[in-house]
Design a protein around this motif. Sequence first.
Motif, PDB file in Angstrom:
ATOM      1  N   ASN A  82       0.804  -1.220   0.000  1.00  0.00           N
ATOM      2  CA  ASN A  82       0.000   0.000   0.000  1.00  0.00           C
ATOM      3  C   ASN A  82       0.831   1.260   0.000  1.00  0.00           C
ATOM      4  OD1 ASN A  82      -2.335  -1.696   1.696  1.00  0.00           O
ATOM      5  ND2 ASN A  82      -2.984  -0.203   0.161  1.00  0.00           N
ATOM      6  N   ILE A  83       1.859   1.248  -0.792  1.00  0.00           N
ATOM      7  CA  ILE A  83       2.707   2.431  -0.884  1.00  0.00           C
ATOM      8  C   ILE A  83       2.341   3.147  -2.171  1.00  0.00           C
ATOM      9  CG2 ILE A  83       5.070   3.245  -1.061  1.00  0.00           C
ATOM     10  CD1 ILE A  83       4.403   1.852   1.554  1.00  0.00           C
ATOM     11  N   TYR A  84       2.066   4.423  -2.035  1.00  0.00           N
ATOM     12  CA  TYR A  84       1.758   5.185  -3.232  1.00  0.00           C
ATOM     13  C   TYR A  84       3.043   5.579  -3.947  1.00  0.00           C
ATOM     14  CZ  TYR A  84       0.439   8.896  -6.342  1.00  0.00           C
ATOM     15  OH  TYR A  84       0.282   9.664  -7.455  1.00  0.00           O
ATOM     16  N   MET A  85       3.154   5.217  -5.205  1.00  0.00           N
ATOM     17  CA  MET A  85       4.345   5.581  -5.959  1.00  0.00           C
ATOM     18  C   MET A  85       3.987   6.394  -7.187  1.00  0.00           C
ATOM     19  SD  MET A  85       7.086   2.553  -5.756  1.00  0.00           S
ATOM     20  CE  MET A  85       6.047   1.132  -5.952  1.00  0.00           C
ATOM     21  N   GLU A  86       4.946   7.154  -7.628  1.00  0.00           N
ATOM     22  CA  GLU A  86       4.713   8.013  -8.773  1.00  0.00           C
ATOM     23  C   GLU A  86       5.859   7.833  -9.759  1.00  0.00           C
ATOM     24  OE1 GLU A  86       4.325  12.682  -8.854  1.00  0.00           O
ATOM     25  OE2 GLU A  86       2.874  11.746  -7.512  1.00  0.00           O
ATOM     26  N   GLN A  87       5.495   7.792 -11.015  1.00  0.00           N
ATOM     27  CA  GLN A  87       6.519   7.596 -12.031  1.00  0.00           C
ATOM     28  C   GLN A  87       7.409   8.816 -12.149  1.00  0.00           C
ATOM     29  OE1 GLN A  87       5.213   6.013 -15.952  1.00  0.00           O
ATOM     30  NE2 GLN A  87       6.714   7.405 -16.798  1.00  0.00           N
ATOM     31  N   LEU A  88       8.701   8.579 -12.277  1.00  0.00           N
ATOM     32  CA  LEU A  88       9.666   9.673 -12.292  1.00  0.00           C
ATOM     33  C   LEU A  88      10.214   9.938 -13.690  1.00  0.00           C
ATOM     34  CD1 LEU A  88      11.447  11.604 -10.630  1.00  0.00           C
ATOM     35  CD2 LEU A  88      13.059   9.715 -10.345  1.00  0.00           C
ATOM     36  N   TYR A  89      10.830   8.941 -14.289  1.00  0.00           N
ATOM     37  CA  TYR A  89      11.539   9.174 -15.547  1.00  0.00           C
ATOM     38  C   TYR A  89      12.019   7.833 -16.092  1.00  0.00           C
ATOM     39  CZ  TYR A  89      14.467  11.856 -18.787  1.00  0.00           C
ATOM     40  OH  TYR A  89      15.008  12.429 -19.899  1.00  0.00           O
ATOM     41  N   ALA A  90      12.174   7.765 -17.410  1.00  0.00           N
ATOM     42  CA  ALA A  90      12.719   6.555 -18.025  1.00  0.00           C
ATOM     43  C   ALA A  90      14.190   6.777 -18.368  1.00  0.00           C
ATOM     44  CB  ALA A  90      11.936   6.211 -19.286  1.00  0.00           C
ATOM     45  N   PHE A  91      15.038   5.901 -17.896  1.00  0.00           N
ATOM     46  CA  PHE A  91      16.482   6.000 -18.124  1.00  0.00           C
ATOM     47  C   PHE A  91      16.864   4.975 -19.177  1.00  0.00           C
ATOM     48  CE2 PHE A  91      17.684   8.905 -14.757  1.00  0.00           C
ATOM     49  CZ  PHE A  91      16.540   8.901 -13.979  1.00  0.00           C
ATOM     50  N   SER A  92      17.582   5.428 -20.188  1.00  0.00           N
ATOM     51  CA  SER A  92      17.695   4.558 -21.354  1.00  0.00           C
ATOM     52  C   SER A  92      19.067   4.556 -22.021  1.00  0.00           C
ATOM     53  CB  SER A  92      16.651   4.982 -22.391  1.00  0.00           C
ATOM     54  OG  SER A  92      16.898   6.311 -22.808  1.00  0.00           O
ATOM     55  N   LYS A  93      20.078   5.029 -21.311  1.00  0.00           N
ATOM     56  CA  LYS A  93      21.404   5.016 -21.918  1.00  0.00           C
ATOM     57  C   LYS A  93      21.715   3.599 -22.387  1.00  0.00           C
ATOM     58  CE  LYS A  93      25.825   7.166 -20.824  1.00  0.00           C
ATOM     59  NZ  LYS A  93      26.748   6.386 -19.964  1.00  0.00           N
TER      60      LYS A  93
END
Lengths: 230, 230
Positions: free
Chosen positions: A73-84
């Motif tokens: 039950n932890i609310y998470m939020e998308q941050l960024y896609a890392f793609s190197k």
Amino acid sequence: MTLNNYKNEDKVLLAVDCIIFGFDKEELKILLIKRNFEPEKGKWSLIGGFLKKEENLDEAAIRILHHLTGLNNIYMEQLYAFSKVDRDPAERTISVAYYALIDIASHDDDLIRIDSAQWFSLKNAPKLIFDHHRMVERAIARLQRRALGKPIGFELLPEKFTMRQLQKLYEAILDKKLDKRNFINKFNSLDILVKLDEKDMSMSRKGAYLFQFDEEKYRSKVEEGFSFKL
Amino acid sequence: MTLNNYKNEDKVLLAVDCIIFGFDKEELKILLIKRNFEPEKGKWSLIGGFLKKEENLDEAAIRILHHLTGLNNIYMEQLYAFSKVDRDPAERTISVAYYALIDIASHDDDLIRIDSAQWFSLKNAPKLIFDHHRMVERAIARLQRRALGKPIGFELLPEKFTMRQLQKLYEAILDKKLDKRNFINKFNSLDILVKLDEKDMSMSRKGAYLFQFDEEKYRSKVEEGFSFKL
DNA sequence: TCAAAAGTGTTCTGTTTACACCCATGG
DNA sequence: CCATGGGTGTAAACAGAACACTTTTGA
């Protein structure tokens, strides 16, 4: 006039890594685990795993966090896609980072059994594998912007807390000292706190009044955002 | 004690979709193309394609935009990863959306040859395939926050522009009328504009002074951000 | 001569900052 | 009785919002 049936396109591994921020009355911390598989086995790492075909990214983040730490039950939020291209030396992997805020104390029981997971204060966190340090940097920047644009704290504090704890939380996030009176005035003007009759006696002889968030008002402030200059 | 060599993990198609905002003196527009492959062939769509193994997401976004429209040297920024399981009915695809701002007039030559690409004003854009409308919504929200936190305009305006054009740009982005005097005062206080001796005579008999961005000061304001309440 | 857009400052109001002393209590 | 952290208000500076008239000139 391409006929594209997607068949010739490359497929990749899609990882999800979680930056879990915790607060324990004084300091902002992040949750790391000791990686138990190659590459980089034994090194400290964000909590991570791979997206499965039958779930979306939010679901993957929740599953991965739960599986590795027991946290629920932890609310998470998308941050960024890392793609190197070579970010993971073992194989081409794109990672979508998620971040979350939790109150360390109220989740300690869940975590205590997981010996490979550990809280580190931001200041003296160990070196991390791959590009995980860049993920953490970006998460901190986001958290700071977030803290100025919406009230946070519901997630990072216990249900009842003192003004001083709330202020320390903001100081930890923004990494600067704030004025006690201005802070309280500002927060009161938001009208999202309920002052209780109870006092917390653990920090001083006089005791400090405990507050709670007014959940409804809090939610609506989160929706609309606000501008919080500190 | 997992031994994870990544071999059992699912791989997915990773798409990149681009929300290209343009401004043409009055209105904020987006660039769409008529899709020429299945599924949803013939429908309007964001510009999109698939990530290749040997490139990162930023590179893929640039390549895809260039390939489909001829546009070059467009600065894009990653927006969000969309991952609903059935978002693309043909195959499991995760899409990372990018957005960009460009000055329509100064890129018209590049675009004019591409008959499948077309500018639509935000208000009367056609229905889009898949979840592309959600991407656009999110991009608008980001653009609005962006406009309040950093100066924008360098990308969306021609090199020389009038104060009125700049104001119209902000009005289009924020979707509200702004006060002329307050706007000019505010912008002047940022100290990033250079007033030229030239006037633009196309809009009025009196003519309006042209301005340019002071690129160096502009860049540093972009770095540090600022708070722009309008 | 007048229509259409450009240009220009001041006042008012609300928000942010800076700042210092008394209170309650347990030891 | 005193050390420790808790609680409280006001004044000055600044930033934002509201607001109206004059200028230019091509048709």
